[in-house]
Design an enzyme around this catalytic site. Structure first.
Site, PDB file in Angstrom:
ATOM      1  N   ILE A  25       0.820  -1.275   0.145  1.00 20.67           N
ATOM      2  CA  ILE A  25       0.008   0.080  -0.115  1.00 20.67           C
ATOM      3  C   ILE A  25       0.854   1.214  -0.025  1.00 20.67           C
ATOM      4  CG2 ILE A  25      -0.157  -0.130   2.556  1.00 20.67           C
ATOM      5  CD1 ILE A  25      -2.995   1.156   2.439  1.00 20.67           C
ATOM      6  N   SER A  26       0.754   2.177  -0.862  1.00 21.85           N
ATOM      7  CA  SER A  26       1.637   3.283  -1.035  1.00 21.85           C
ATOM      8  C   SER A  26       1.532   4.205  -0.020  1.00 21.85           C
ATOM      9  CB  SER A  26       0.949   4.082  -2.244  1.00 21.85           C
ATOM     10  OG  SER A  26       1.048   3.243  -3.414  1.00 21.85           O
TER      11      SER A  26
END
Ligand code: SAH
Length: 200
Positions: free
Chosen positions: A51-52
């Site tokens: 997940i960024s």
């Protein structure tokens, strides 16, 4: 998170700051990492994917200049977090994930949180989502070597696409499509997982 990681780094779009404050990021990370969900970092979500970092999600969301009437395509659903942030700001979100387990998990979380304007699909982002095109905006969250042709074709005239382009270290690229062609602007250096080519 909103004050120290986003506002302090020139995320100024009020809607983006609000959306990032509203979406429960901890619901999109594995249980064992929930205490780190709002930290200034990307996190692993399984299957070798991430997940960024919150700032990067906000940066990409601001870059497409989101508007209430927009239909947006996202490539790389991952955890579903970016799709949820977009869903707070635009009309419809279409998001494609190539890893089946991630696609299913994200669809469940998004449904449980009540995001009825997010449409999920398991598939290959290089092909886009032709039956729902054209899109006003496109957000690519895995890194291709170059912007895929099919995605430019599925972007509406007047539309904006943001994508991390390149190998290893990429450059965030913002593309505007006009009637007579496209204009690309390269902005910050970033590091994303590569966009997977099927059969490789
Ligand atoms: N937007 C995500 C983070 C994306 S990480 C989030 O908010 O959590 C990049 C994702 O792109 C990974 O889940 C990866 O499996 C997916 N991906 C890689 N290549 C792809 C392709 N060709 N088509 C669709 N998804 C792809």
């Amino acid at each position: 998170m909103v004050e120290t990681q986003l506002r302090a780094r020139l995320i100024t779009h009020a809607g983006v700051l609000d959306a990032m404050g509203r979406v429960p990021r901890h619901r999109f990370v594995p249980g064992s990492l929930q205490a780190l969900a709002y930290d200034d970092t990307p996190l692993p979500i399984g299957d070798g994917q991430t997940i960024s970092q919150p700032y990067i999600v906000a940066y990409m969301t601001q870059a497409i200049e989101p508007s209430r009437s927009d239909r947006v395509l996202e490539i790389g659903t991952g955890s579903g977090y970016q799709a949820a942030v977009l869903a707070e700001l635009v009309k419809e979100v279409y998001t494609i994930e190539i890893v089946p387990t991630l696609a299913r998990r994200a669809a469940t979380v998004l449904r449980d949180l009540g995001y009825r304007n997010v449409h999920t699909r398991e598939g290959d982002g290089y092909a886009g989502w032709p039956d729902a095109a054209p899109f006003d905006k496109i957000v690519v969250t895995a890194a291709p070597d170059e912007i895929p042709r099919a995605l430019v074709d599925q972007l509406a005239v007047g539309g904006v696409m943001v994508a991390p382009v390149g190998r290893d270290l990429q450059v965030m690229t913002i593309l505007h499509k006009a009637r007579d062609g496209v204009v690309k602007r390269e902005t910050i250096p970033v590091r994303f997982v590569p966009m997977i080519k099927k059969g490789k």
